[in-house]
Structure formats: C-alpha cells, structure tokens
Design an enzyme around this catalytic site. Structure first.
Site, short mmCIF file in Angstrom:
data_model
loop_
_atom_site.label_atom_id
_atom_site.label_comp_id
_atom_site.label_asym_id
_atom_site.label_seq_id
_atom_site.Cartn_x
_atom_site.Cartn_y
_atom_site.Cartn_z
N HIS A 58 5.52 -8.96 85.17
CA HIS A 58 5.36 -7.70 84.78
C HIS A 58 6.89 -7.16 84.30
O HIS A 58 7.87 -7.75 84.68
CB HIS A 58 4.88 -6.85 85.80
CG HIS A 58 3.58 -6.92 86.37
ND1 HIS A 58 2.78 -6.02 87.12
CD2 HIS A 58 2.63 -7.78 85.90
CE1 HIS A 58 1.51 -6.46 87.04
NE2 HIS A 58 1.50 -7.54 86.52
N GLU B 153 8.85 -4.93 85.24
CA GLU B 153 9.81 -4.49 86.35
C GLU B 153 10.37 -5.72 86.88
O GLU B 153 11.47 -5.88 87.13
CB GLU B 153 9.29 -3.74 87.17
CG GLU B 153 8.01 -4.14 88.13
CD GLU B 153 6.64 -3.97 87.69
OE1 GLU B 153 5.91 -3.92 88.25
OE2 GLU B 153 6.63 -3.59 86.45
N CYS C 184 3.06 -2.20 89.99
CA CYS C 184 2.12 -2.89 90.49
C CYS C 184 2.16 -3.10 92.10
O CYS C 184 3.22 -3.62 92.53
CB CYS C 184 1.73 -4.00 89.78
SG CYS C 184 0.12 -4.87 90.34
#
Length: 107
Positions: free
Chosen positions: A75, A77, A100
């Site tokens: 992801h 981040e 998430c």
C-alpha cells in the site's frame, strides 16, 4: 490561511467529535501531493482505491512518498514509510485513505 472542516468521526480520547478541525495551507498542499501520487495507480489497483501517501520529518521536510501501484501489492503508506525510514519518527503522514488495518493480500 487556515481552513476548517467538520469531522463526523468520534473516539473517546480525541477532539474529532463533530467540532471544527483546523487545517493549514501546508496540510492542503501535502494532501494535494498525496492525491497526485494516488493518480499514478489508476490503471493497476482496481478493485482497490487509488491511494497516495507523503511522510514529513519532524521539521516538516518531505522524507518519503508512495502510492498503491498494483492490486495485491504494498500500500501507499508502506512505500512512503519505507522510503522515510527512521526519518519518519515524530513526523507526519499524509495519506489519502485511512491506512488498512486488516490482513489479507498484504499484511
């Protein structure tokens, strides 16, 4: 200039209980940059959303950035924090979607 928005999210120990939260022009610029990064994932992340992330160090210098490039891949981040490394400590993370919190294709 500072901006305000109303947050509908509420937790027992924060001020986001429907009151105004102040956002600076700098916050808006970094979020705009995160949104630009998110666009880079347009063709590869479906059915997931496009997400971008920017990490600033404690002195508000950008030390990492990333975007969700491919479905099932790391992801935004994760990329941004990996690029920042230790410089992320005591810094700020701007991400276009709440990170998430479940285990699925990526931990």
């Amino acid at each position: 200039m500072q901006h305000a928005f109303i947050s509908s999210r509420s937790t027992p120990d924060d001020s986001r209980d429907g009151t105004a939260v102040v956002i600076s022009d700098s916050d808006l610029r970094w979020m705009d940059h995160a949104l630009e990064l998110a666009e880079r994932g347009r063709c590869g992340v479906s059915p997931n959303p496009m997400v971008g992330a920017v990490v600033l160090d404690a002195d508000s210098r950008m030390v990492g950035e990333g975007f969700h490039a491919a479905w099932g891949g790391p992801h935004a981040e994760v990329h941004a924090l990996a690029a920042a490394g230790e410089r992320a400590r005591s810094g700020t993370l701007y991400v276009t979607l709440e990170p998430c919190t479940h285990h699925g294709k990526t931990p």
